[in-house]
Design an enzyme around this catalytic site. Structure first.
Site: not given
Lengths: 383, 161
Positions: A167-169, A172-173
């Site tokens: 999950h890559c902040p 944002g997804n």
């Protein structure tokens, strides 16, 4: 005389479980926390704007007009890849509908046999053999499915994602099967853009300092300092990340598998998904088929809310039968169910028959997840 | 369009004259990796509803369709590279190969339902509606109301049972 029914067209994305946010009537799908994504956007757009404002006029005249043109192309490509990664469905697996969940439950019960009361039932695992390697499929208590190989449950988005990477902040997804190549191209092109801007900043400062002196240069183009700072720190992280993902792609591994050490070490076995050929692995990940989204966010759900009935006519309007289905469907224990309740839930699951047979006047409209609504939607889709 | 309306009517008739008894879920076969493939094992619930060979044919054809969609070869490379060069904007006007095959699959399932499964009181749900995890087959029990005039041609076989 008959009952008047108001049909409100609801799109499927409005009813999807999970912690995603949707925009543009279901076309855009992101995680809930978008703050860091806005920061990413700000940094990229801000730094590039400074570059176009301060450096490009000078470089276009003194060196070549191709420099800003190439910068624009790179910038647009970076933005396209970023937005594509952030806005698309990473490969979310929809949760099991009640009938499928029950079916799986009964299979599990049958496989486990009789567990003496007071004892914990065995963990829910299915073993499959892929390319001579035993892979364990875990059961997801939230989604009520056995996760396909390489899928994992993202706790931030509360979804199972196929070929889950991480999950890559910053985008944002989640990064999964459907958007991994866009994510990789984003990191690659952003690295190139950062190197490009950094290099030409230095060139610009050197060229101008030769004419005007270093301090005057900085006074005339104050943006340069900011750009160099941002680029310097971004460079190391982006190049590092790109290198890491290039390594993963060449081995056909996901970040998730790498962190867990699924295929490393002597006793773990070999990666069954790898083609043992770097080029083949790269081609599969980057040039493989574009998988469709199985979520159908923009499909229509028929929701009928009945209003006044004017006669005791024979027509029976549909109650939200979905609710009755829910109340009679056996409860499926999850990891939060207290230990002592679990055996009783399992017992009631075995005893309760298929809910529909017990119901009184056969409903005119079946509950939401029946073949009828599916056939309707599939026919609607075919048009 | 007319054919689809007819089918819809016929399936509606099926639903009106029969009630849903059970659902069988054909699981995925992961023995060859993560490519989409379904198990051809014949479920016991369908024992006296449909011939084994018909069922296996349906599943094998579906598996072939999915294999065609996910094939990694010259065509997929070309599509991938072309799309990459245009920053994937080309997908706004072009349908991907996978989407084309999915349409074929939807048509095939509808055909199978009409010709083979509906007359036997069964209904196949397109796997994409279930996240490509299972092929859901709904089993209907005839209510046995022979008085009702079910004039539909495709389910006339079931009223004779």
């Amino acid at each position: 005389m008959s009952a008047v029914m108001i049909t409100r067209k609801v799109r499927k994305w409005e009813k999807l479980p999970g912690k995603n946010t949707f925009c543009c009537d279901g076309r855009v799908m992101m995680a809930r926390q978008k703050g860091i994504f806005y920061l990413t956007l700000f940094l990229i757009i801000g730094t590039c704007s400074l570059f176009f404002a301060f450096e490009c006029p000078y470089l276009a005249v003194h060196l070549s007009p191709a420099i800003p043109v190439f910068a624009v192309v790179l910038f647009l490509f970076v933005m396209a890849m970023l937005l594509r990664t952030s806005f698309s469905d990473p490969g979310v697996l929809p949760r099991a509908l009640p009938e499928e969940a029950n079916f799986i439950e009964m299979e599990i019960e049958a496989a486990n046999g009789n567990v003496p009361s007071g004892q914990r039932p065995p963990p829910r695992i299915r073993n499959v053999q892929i390319n001579n390697q035993i892979v364990k499929l875990k059961y997801c208590y939230t989604c009520k499915i056995f996760r396909p190989p390489r899928a994992s449950h993202c706790s931030i988005c509360d979804n199972c994602v196929d070929r889950f990477d991480h999950h890559c902040p910053w985008v944002g997804n989640c990064v999964g099967k459907r958007n991994y190549r866009y994510f990789y191209l984003f990191t690659l092109t952003l690295s190139l853009l950062t190197i490009y801007i950094f290099a030409f900043d230095i060139v610009h400062v050197v060229m101008r300092s030769v004419d005007q002196g270093f301090l005057n240069t900085l006074k005339e183009t104050p943006g340069t300092v900011l750009e160099v700072l941002v680029c310097f720190f971004t460079l190391w992280s982006m190049v590092g990340l790109t290198g890491f993902h290039t390594y993963l792609i060449s081995l056909n591994q996901t970040t998730n598998e790498d962190i867990k050490g699924s295929w490393s070490g002597k006793n773990r076995g070999q990666n069954p998904y790898s083609h043992k050929n770097i080029i083949k692995n790269c081609c599969e990940v980057l040039c493989g088929p574009t998988y469709p989204s199985v979520l159908d966010r923009r499909g229509l759900m028929q929701e009928d809310s009945p209003t006044l009935v004017t006669s005791e006519g024979p027509c029976s309007f549909d109650n939200p039968v979905a609710q009755t289905t829910k109340t009679t469907a056996p409860l499926i224990p999850n990891e939060h169910t207290p230990e002592d309740v679990k055996p009783s839930i399992a017992a009631s699951a075995e005893k309760s028959p298929s809910p529909k047979e017990d119901h009184s006047p056969a409903p005119k409209l079946p509950p939401l997840a029946s073949p009828e609504t599916d056939v309707e939607t599939s026919i609607v889709k075919n048009h | 369009m007319g054919l689809i309306k007819d089918t819809f009517h016929n399936l509606q008739e099926l639903r009106n004259s029969a009630s849903l008894a059970n659902k069988v879920f054909i699981q995925r076969d992961y023995s060859e990796g993560t490519t989409c493939k379904f198990q051809t094992k014949f479920p016991s619930e369908l024992e006296n509803r449909i011939e084994r060979t018909l069922f296996e044919d349906t599943v094998k054809t579906l598996n072939n369709f999915y294999a065609e969609a996910e094939k990694i070869g010259g065509h997929s490379y070309l599509e991938g590279c072309l799309a990459c060069v245009t920053a994937y904007l080309i997908f706004l006007c072009m349908e991907t190969r996978y989407e084309k095959v999915l349409k074929k699959i939807a048509k095939y399932i509808q055909e199978q339902n009409e010709k083979i499964y509906a007359p036997r009181g069964l209904l196949i749900t397109d796997p994409i509606e279930r996240g490509m995890r299972v092929i859901e087959i709904s089993i209907y029990e005839d209510r046995g109301s022979s008085g009702s005039s079910s004039g539909s041609s495709s389910v006339s076989g079931s009223t004779a049972r």
